[in-house]
Design an enzyme around this catalytic site. Sequence first.
Site, PDB file in Angstrom:
ATOM      1  N   GLY A 526      41.698  40.854  29.781  1.00  0.00           N
ATOM      2  CA  GLY A 526      41.952  41.874  30.411  1.00  0.00           C
ATOM      3  C   GLY A 526      43.137  41.784  31.499  1.00  0.00           C
ATOM      4  O   GLY A 526      43.351  40.678  31.857  1.00  0.00           O
ATOM      5  N   GLY A 528      44.808  43.753  34.730  1.00  0.00           N
ATOM      6  CA  GLY A 528      44.394  44.869  35.811  1.00  0.00           C
ATOM      7  C   GLY A 528      45.582  44.970  36.950  1.00  0.00           C
ATOM      8  O   GLY A 528      46.642  44.354  37.053  1.00  0.00           O
ATOM      9  N   GLY A 529      45.605  45.847  37.887  1.00  0.00           N
ATOM     10  CA  GLY A 529      46.575  45.934  39.014  1.00  0.00           C
ATOM     11  C   GLY A 529      46.680  44.648  39.700  1.00  0.00           C
ATOM     12  O   GLY A 529      47.638  44.555  40.109  1.00  0.00           O
ATOM     13  N   PHE A 530      45.342  43.780  39.680  1.00  0.00           N
ATOM     14  CA  PHE A 530      45.580  42.673  40.639  1.00  0.00           C
ATOM     15  C   PHE A 530      46.123  41.549  39.846  1.00  0.00           C
ATOM     16  O   PHE A 530      46.875  40.470  40.478  1.00  0.00           O
ATOM     17  CB  PHE A 530      44.332  42.251  41.146  1.00  0.00           C
ATOM     18  N   GLY A 531      46.070  41.532  38.565  1.00  0.00           N
ATOM     19  CA  GLY A 531      46.484  40.333  37.608  1.00  0.00           C
ATOM     20  C   GLY A 531      45.683  40.353  36.173  1.00  0.00           C
ATOM     21  O   GLY A 531      44.715  41.051  36.169  1.00  0.00           O
ATOM     22  N   LYS A 532      45.769  39.198  35.814  1.00  0.00           N
ATOM     23  CA  LYS A 532      45.155  38.811  34.523  1.00  0.00           C
ATOM     24  C   LYS A 532      43.662  38.321  34.772  1.00  0.00           C
ATOM     25  O   LYS A 532      43.513  37.602  35.563  1.00  0.00           O
ATOM     26  CB  LYS A 532      45.940  37.742  33.353  1.00  0.00           C
ATOM     27  N   VAL A 533      42.876  38.625  33.789  1.00  0.00           N
ATOM     28  CA  VAL A 533      41.393  38.142  33.791  1.00  0.00           C
ATOM     29  C   VAL A 533      41.240  37.194  32.777  1.00  0.00           C
ATOM     30  O   VAL A 533      41.637  37.705  31.599  1.00  0.00           O
ATOM     31  CB  VAL A 533      40.389  39.275  33.618  1.00  0.00           C
ATOM     32  N   LYS A 548      39.635  36.057  37.657  1.00  0.00           N
ATOM     33  CA  LYS A 548      40.710  36.988  37.837  1.00  0.00           C
ATOM     34  C   LYS A 548      41.893  36.324  38.889  1.00  0.00           C
ATOM     35  O   LYS A 548      41.713  35.847  39.788  1.00  0.00           O
ATOM     36  CB  LYS A 548      40.228  38.304  38.272  1.00  0.00           C
ATOM     37  N   ASP A 644      38.603  53.328  43.162  1.00  0.00           N
ATOM     38  CA  ASP A 644      39.215  53.098  42.143  1.00  0.00           C
ATOM     39  C   ASP A 644      38.378  53.005  40.865  1.00  0.00           C
ATOM     40  O   ASP A 644      38.140  52.075  39.979  1.00  0.00           O
ATOM     41  CB  ASP A 644      39.992  51.583  42.138  1.00  0.00           C
TER      42      ASP A 644
END
Length: 835
Positions: A526, A528-533, A548, A644
Amino acid sequence: MKIHMRNQTFLLLLFLLIVITTSINLTSAQNTTAYVPAEKIFLNCGASKENQPSQDGLSWEGDVGSGYAPGIQKTVSATPSDQASGVPTVPYMTARIFQTPYTYFFPITPGRKFVRLHFYPSDYTNPDFRASNSYFSASVGSYTLLNNFSALLTAQALNYDYISKEFSVDISSSVLNLTFTPSPMNKNAFAFVNGIEIVSMPQIFHNFNNFSKIPLIGSTNDMSATQLIALGTTDKTAFETVARLNVGGSTVSATGDSGLYREWGDDSIYIYRADVGVTYPKDPNVTIKYSDTVPEYIAPPVVYGTARSMGPNASVNLNYNLAWIIPVDTGFYYLVRLHFCEIVYPVTQINMMVFDIFINNQTAKEGFDMIEYTNRGGIGVPIYLDFFVSFPNMSVSSQQYLWVALQPDISNKPVYYDAQLNGLEIFKLNDSTGNLAGPNPSMKMTVNQGKQKKHNRHFLAIEIGVPAAVLFILLLVMALKRLRQEKTIVQSCVSSLPSSSNQGRLFSISDIKTATRDFSDSLVIGVGGFGKVYRGGIDGGSTCVAVKRGNRLSGQGAHEFQTEIDMLSKLRHRHLVSLVGYCNENDEMILIYDCMANGTLRDHLYKTQNPPLSWKQRLEICIGAARGFHYLHTGAKPSIIHRDIKTTNILLDDKWVTKVSDFGLSKSAPDLDCTHVSTAVKGSFGYLDPEYYRKQRLTEKSDVYSFGVVLFEVLCGRPALDRSLPEEQVILADWALHCKRNGTIDQIIDPNLKDDISPDSLEKFVEITEKCLASQGIERPSMGDVLWNLELALHLHDPVEQGQPISLPSYDGMMNSIVTTEDSVFSELRSLKGR
């Protein structure tokens, strides 16, 4: 809303006709009703008495022998060493230089006057005076207009060859005294001026007794506007013009104004980001209708005859603010004046265009309707709104930015989701000592001095808006500085976390690289806004985890990293994701969670190879998520607003137990005696609470709105925002509500659910979802109410499968059975009712 044409040729011809007709109408109106000032003095300093015309047709009188400058022979008349291309000869090719204090005396009639000072910061000859040595003050009576002012530094910072400053001062005597004083801090300092204007003006500002009626934005106490005005040394207030913009139109010269010789600048350099909206002139059949309350001298017809709006696309307009950003000095109050006039058909009635006005991220005016505000005066009637804005002294910087933003007000359901502005003025008010002077800019010029400079007679106060390129550089420098500080920030954030074992394990970067095969893209599950998972394995690969990794280029960073750890170190609940540990080595920001074998809820709804979920599975997942959110709102202490909520933040473990994740944007809810948290808007488009977006007021009901979007996503099997669909269907929440009210909701249900939902279960599910999406938070249910109704929808569905009669639990019994905790510290939950 705007004029639409079938072909380009016809459009061009009509546009030319509009421009020509508008020009004729505006010129005619100006010539008949323009203000006639009692005094209009244009003094060409350093020049002989003979009048000389400027390039805009004004006649400038030399100060030698003018009668305004006694003892002028004791000062120095000088000429600049060069004349940069584009610099007007009058009044900038002569200067009056003062090595000691000197006062001009202007006989006038008592009243308010514009005082405009013009400067060309060149080196001067006969004798030699270097611009770099010029530091001085200027005052009118008890008011300080400039203090230790350097025209050179100011011009260099703005990349202009010549600059002007405009002030408004109320003079009670028959003489206006204008004094220039070299700065005592530099033994070689001198003062100079190239041109002086003194122009009488009508009362364009509110009378003193009416100031208390103007809203005050940004005050940290209950200071009224009347007290604000009392800060002055007299009962009169002096103003400095910070900005005067012809929004949506071109620059208006001094002679194009309605008798006050003001200049109205181009607003485009102040527009925030690339969202510039659209500009347009007035319809040729529209006439600007001035009145006693808004006479023509407030702003000329050419200003009210052009506008900038957000554009014709409602779905686009709902996702951005039309905003202007203008630098101002700290430690002062400002008067912000917004000019409006509806100038195109068919906006002729109330509730056709309604929008909210924000100043400095605060709601200044909610539900503003131009037509209604003119007492249904209709199209072509100009109006203006005034607001006071407070900018307290800041220790970090002597300069801040004043924001003006517009956003459609969807709560009124207007015909057009649009907003517009015709003109913008910003004035600085003197402080308690009578001072209007701000500091010299510290930014040095970064382009070739003399070849790439801009030349413009606009007043410095108008042009103090930094050009877009300079603003971009400033933002870039700030971003780079932030990146350099990331390591320190991350370390300080982590060190400030609660000292609890609940934080989980501290992993080394070596451990993480081993677990993820050095962050192999093949393990990405995945983004997201924070980075890759990444999917990873720890403890020799025996334990599956989700890793994450923070992306420095994302919009989230150290604060979100800290918030996530801080929140999850305190929270324990069956339906919240568990934090295994974290890593902050080598400037990394990495979070490690329990692995969710079945991924996100989004992975099972659309654009997926996974088998479709049954209606019962979807209800159970939604109920699990609602339990998690309900716990955040009522079980955590203090209660927490997730901020969120979306289908990618609702995870499913190997047993299909729902887990709420991603707390990087979460905020603690307000105390019981507060109603909301004032905060910058964050979240995901398509899920954002429109009330939160408009007012920047975050409440638990903002989470309820976002969860309502998730519920419709679950029912319809499509994204919350899908720009590939027709315009009216792009935003799922709007489209689903439209279908519900038209009785066609069954037509947008996920086809995989056909014949799988009982009518009663569907009715209850849609009913509670619709309530979640109410435009006002106060009308939405609490998360506990949502949870109870989802449980009820499941009970209404189960008997269909089981062939059993319906037996519904009580509300309180259901709450007792579903609210569980894993730690005795959370055993005493807040009361559910009334939230």
